[in-house]
Design a protein around this motif. Structure first.
Motif, PDB file in Angstrom:
ATOM      1  N   VAL A 243       0.842  -1.189   0.000  1.00  0.00           N
ATOM      2  CA  VAL A 243       0.000   0.000   0.000  1.00  0.00           C
ATOM      3  C   VAL A 243       0.880   1.243   0.000  1.00  0.00           C
ATOM      4  CG1 VAL A 243      -1.803   1.252   1.241  1.00  0.00           C
ATOM      5  CG2 VAL A 243      -1.753  -1.256   1.292  1.00  0.00           C
ATOM      6  N   PRO A 244       0.642   2.187  -0.927  1.00  0.00           N
ATOM      7  CA  PRO A 244       1.437   3.421  -0.959  1.00  0.00           C
ATOM      8  C   PRO A 244       1.430   4.125   0.391  1.00  0.00           C
ATOM      9  CG  PRO A 244       0.083   3.262  -2.924  1.00  0.00           C
ATOM     10  CD  PRO A 244      -0.345   2.139  -2.021  1.00  0.00           C
ATOM     11  N   GLY A 245       2.618   4.576   0.787  1.00  0.00           N
ATOM     12  CA  GLY A 245       2.736   5.293   2.045  1.00  0.00           C
ATOM     13  C   GLY A 245       3.061   4.425   3.239  1.00  0.00           C
ATOM     14  N   THR A 246       3.037   3.097   3.078  1.00  0.00           N
ATOM     15  CA  THR A 246       3.326   2.216   4.200  1.00  0.00           C
ATOM     16  C   THR A 246       4.824   1.950   4.313  1.00  0.00           C
ATOM     17  OG1 THR A 246       3.012   0.253   2.822  1.00  0.00           O
ATOM     18  CG2 THR A 246       1.104   1.058   4.058  1.00  0.00           C
ATOM     19  N   VAL A 247       5.251   1.533   5.496  1.00  0.00           N
ATOM     20  CA  VAL A 247       6.659   1.237   5.776  1.00  0.00           C
ATOM     21  C   VAL A 247       6.741  -0.104   6.482  1.00  0.00           C
ATOM     22  CG1 VAL A 247       8.705   1.911   7.087  1.00  0.00           C
ATOM     23  CG2 VAL A 247       7.325   3.663   5.962  1.00  0.00           C
ATOM     24  N   GLU A 248       7.671  -0.921   6.051  1.00  0.00           N
ATOM     25  CA  GLU A 248       7.903  -2.182   6.742  1.00  0.00           C
ATOM     26  C   GLU A 248       9.358  -2.226   7.182  1.00  0.00           C
ATOM     27  OE1 GLU A 248       5.535  -6.194   6.411  1.00  0.00           O
ATOM     28  OE2 GLU A 248       6.754  -5.837   4.644  1.00  0.00           O
ATOM     29  N   LEU A 249       9.562  -2.358   8.483  1.00  0.00           N
ATOM     30  CA  LEU A 249      10.905  -2.425   9.053  1.00  0.00           C
ATOM     31  C   LEU A 249      11.369  -3.875   9.082  1.00  0.00           C
ATOM     32  CD1 LEU A 249      10.382  -0.016  12.102  1.00  0.00           C
ATOM     33  CD2 LEU A 249      11.319   0.554   9.853  1.00  0.00           C
TER      34      LEU A 249
ATOM     35  N   ALA B  30      14.669  -1.104   5.827  1.00  0.00           N
ATOM     36  CA  ALA B  30      13.249  -0.759   5.760  1.00  0.00           C
ATOM     37  C   ALA B  30      12.805  -0.745   4.308  1.00  0.00           C
ATOM     38  CB  ALA B  30      12.998   0.601   6.407  1.00  0.00           C
ATOM     39  N   VAL B  31      11.529  -1.063   4.091  1.00  0.00           N
ATOM     40  CA  VAL B  31      10.926  -0.985   2.759  1.00  0.00           C
ATOM     41  C   VAL B  31       9.810   0.048   2.808  1.00  0.00           C
ATOM     42  CG1 VAL B  31       9.736  -2.222   0.918  1.00  0.00           C
ATOM     43  CG2 VAL B  31      11.447  -3.400   2.310  1.00  0.00           C
ATOM     44  N   VAL B  32       9.947   1.087   2.001  1.00  0.00           N
ATOM     45  CA  VAL B  32       8.959   2.154   1.926  1.00  0.00           C
ATOM     46  C   VAL B  32       8.234   2.029   0.582  1.00  0.00           C
ATOM     47  CG1 VAL B  32       8.581   4.646   1.876  1.00  0.00           C
ATOM     48  CG2 VAL B  32      10.375   3.682   3.343  1.00  0.00           C
ATOM     49  N   THR B  33       6.920   1.935   0.614  1.00  0.00           N
ATOM     50  CA  THR B  33       6.155   1.892  -0.634  1.00  0.00           C
ATOM     51  C   THR B  33       5.815   3.308  -1.062  1.00  0.00           C
ATOM     52  OG1 THR B  33       5.192  -0.236  -0.013  1.00  0.00           O
ATOM     53  CG2 THR B  33       4.105   0.982  -1.771  1.00  0.00           C
TER      54      THR B  33
END
Length: 609
Positions: A101-107, A144-147
């Protein structure tokens, strides 16, 4: 059966995509001649859906690297920017895709990632972040992965490397292109001074392993009078010292982000052009396009191997038709040889077991050498720098040693696979069986294991130099390449380093020794499991291969005997048909070889333009 020419295959030979047309023609021939498995493998390898593209941005401290990353993806603060701090973990900016989802971040935490709000990203990944400086934090993410909200580079992932380490040699390794990879390395410097000696040295080393490199001169808005002469001087220095033209582009990241926020398309385009970001994107896209040839070439080479087998079969059939009496003794001898192999399977199984055991031992010896190098390097670093220095940025320290461990483990597994392949492929005379054996071998180790490729563009967001090892992925990353269980063990061990850092040098050195031991034990178990799976796979498939090959040779013996009884007119007709097939396959082989040569030359040559 007559192998038709391109006009008769029903395959499009449009000039728009000659590579696809040639591959389709080759696969049509392969299927008609019973080589369906080879055709399917060639098509799989040629699929660009498996290709992962990335843009790795590197630079010395305070060169505007993260600001440039935000300008590239046209999104303010996608990667944290703060004059008082710098990123201490790798940030992957991935375009929107199913499950992301745009705007989400996964550490990227040990064991599995954790989703957080975009506003919390800086707390976890910058040197002055609230979570980083909090001594109560037990573990920190090493990435981290930033969408992002838009797909600026057609599915490519933009990688913002840690700023605290400056130009780390591992950043060049991060951008290393593999068989299914298209990658561009963007090196940032600023408009205050020409390239420094460390920057030039990094570029010299990087261009030895990375084909596509671009230099971005940042902060042009702060040096309006000087930036153009600086760009010209950098071009001159690169040509003089590296003897190859490397694009150098002046960019104002500030103006680029401002332009991206304009709603009027014409005004936005004009702003991006004047900021320099449009030109930089053009250079990056052009170099990403170079790598798109890599899967096609791989697929064509696989098809070529199959076509050569088809050609050999037709040539043998032609020889039988022309002079069956001369060929018959050779065929009989070949049948007897294969039958003897089948009847004495214990002998070749013994040699196979020996070769696989040697491959495992060679891989473990290599692993021991790599782990010893890591131990010596970090022991010296700890003794020289002291724990206090490392404590200032434990996140970067942890990420570095984690990466080194996983690279060593991945290289060990790959070494075992390469040596096993060298022992197995000659048995079958083809890579098709090996591809299936390797897939079964690795697939049996862990449900999420993949080999050498990724299942979608949403994956492969980790270090591309560790294509056989990875981490346990969940929602955003999916089934990332690698052995999740092993990587999870190493991640847990590495993150315990935070506690060791706080306990003093002795405990830190003890932790280092134990972590290396864990990596060694885990990899040894992995190789043992791989060996246990691979050996029966090879044995069963080779037995089946011998039976099928004996049947084929027996059929040729029968054909030779029948050919000897043919009248002259029928024999001439048969020779004519087989000669037509040989010529058609020869022409297709030449077409594939020429195309491979052109595409390979394009990939190697245009990267220097």
């Amino acid at each position: 059966m007559v192998v038709e020419s391109a006009a008769g295959t029903g395959v499009s030979t449009s000039a728009e995509d000659p590579a696809a047309a040639t591959l389709a023609k080759a696969c049509t021939v392969l299927r008609k001649c019973g080589y369906t498995a080879v055709a399917e493998l060639a098509e799989r390898k040629a699929s660009t859906e498996l290709q992962v593209q990335s843009i790795v941005v590197v630079g010395e401290v305070k060169r505007g690297k993260s600001s440039l990353v935000n300008a590239l993806v046209a999104e303010r603060n996608a990667s944290p920017v703060d004059v008082a701090s710098s990123t201490s973990a790798t940030i992957h900016l991935a375009p929107p895709a199913p499950g992301r989802v745009p705007g989400t971040v996964e550490l990227l935490f040990p064991g599995q990632p954790r989703t957080v709000d975009r506003s919390e990203l800086a707390d976890w990944v910058s040197t002055s972040g609230a979570r980083v400086v909090d001594r109560g934090t037990e573990t920190l993410p090493t990435g981290a992965v930033v969408t992002t909200r838009a797909d600026t580079f057609g599915g490519a992932v933009v990688v913002d490397t840690p700023g605290v380490g400056g130009l780390d040699p591992s950043h060049a390794q991060l951008a290393m292109r593999t068989a299914q990879r298209a990658c561009v390395l963007v090196v940032t410097c600023d408009a205050t001074t020409p390239l420094t000696a460390p920057e030039m040295e990094f570029l010299r080393d990087a261009t030895a392993t990375v084909d596509s490199v671009v230099v971005a001169v940042t902060k042009t808005d702060k040096n309006l009078r000087r930036w153009r002469p600086i760009v010209d001087e950098n071009r001159r220095l690169l040509q003089k010292h590296l003897r190859r033209p490397i694009p150098v582009v002046g960019v104002s990241s500030l103006r680029a982000v401002e332009a991206a926020e304009r709603t009027d398309p014409e005004t936005r385009a004009a702003g991006e052009e004047s900021s320099g970001i449009a030109e930089l994107r053009r250079h990056i896209r052009a170099r990403l396009a170079l790598g798109e040839n890599l899967p096609t070439v791989d697929g064509l080479r696989t098809a070529l191997e199959g076509l050569r087998k088809v050609h050999a079969a037709f040539a043998e059939d032609l020889a039988i038709a022309q002079n069956s009496a001369a060929v018959l003794p050779e065929l009989t001898a070949e049948r007897d040889r294969l039958q003897e192999l089948k009847d004495h399977s214990g002998q070749w199984e013994h040699y196979l077991g020996r070769d696989l055991t040697l491959a495992r031992q060679s891989a473990l010896t290599y692993l021991d050498e790599q782990l010893e190098q890591i131990r010596e390097s970090w022991t010296n670093r700890i003794n020289k720098s002291g724990v206090q220095v490392l404590r200032r940025n434990p996140q970067h320290f942890t990420a570095q040693i984690e990466s080194e461990l996983r690279v060593a483990m991945a290289a060990t597994v790959q070494r075992f696979l390469d040596q096993t392949r060298a022992a197995v492929t000659p048995l079958f005379g083809s890579d098709v069986q090996w591809e299936e054996i390797q897939s079964r071998t690795l697939g049996g180790l862990d449900p999420q294991l993949r080999t050498g490729q990724v299942a979608s563009k949403s994956q492969g967001l980790l270090d591309p130099s560790i294509l056989t090892m990875g981490m346990i992925g969940t929602s955003m990353l999916g089934a990332v390449i690698g052995v999740g269980a092993v990587a999870g063990v190493v991640w847990v061990g590495v993150n315990l380093g935070y506690k060791a850092l706080r306990s003093g040098k002795t405990n830190l050195l003890t932790w280092l020794r134990e972590t290396l031991g864990t990596a060694r034990t885990s990899t040894a178990r992995l190789l043992e499991a791989a060996l246990s799976t691979a050996r029966p796979e090879v044995v069963i498939r080779y037995r089946e291969h011998l039976v099928a090959t004996i049947a084929q040779v027996q059929q040729r013996i029968t054909d030779a005997k029948e050919a000897a009884r043919l009248d002259e007119a029928t024999r001439e007709q048969t020779v004519k048909r087989l000669s037509t097939n040989v010529r058609a396959v020869t022409a297709t082989i030449a077409e594939v070889e020429n195309l491979i040569g052109r595409l390979s030359a394009t990939t190697e040559g245009r990267s220097d333009t």
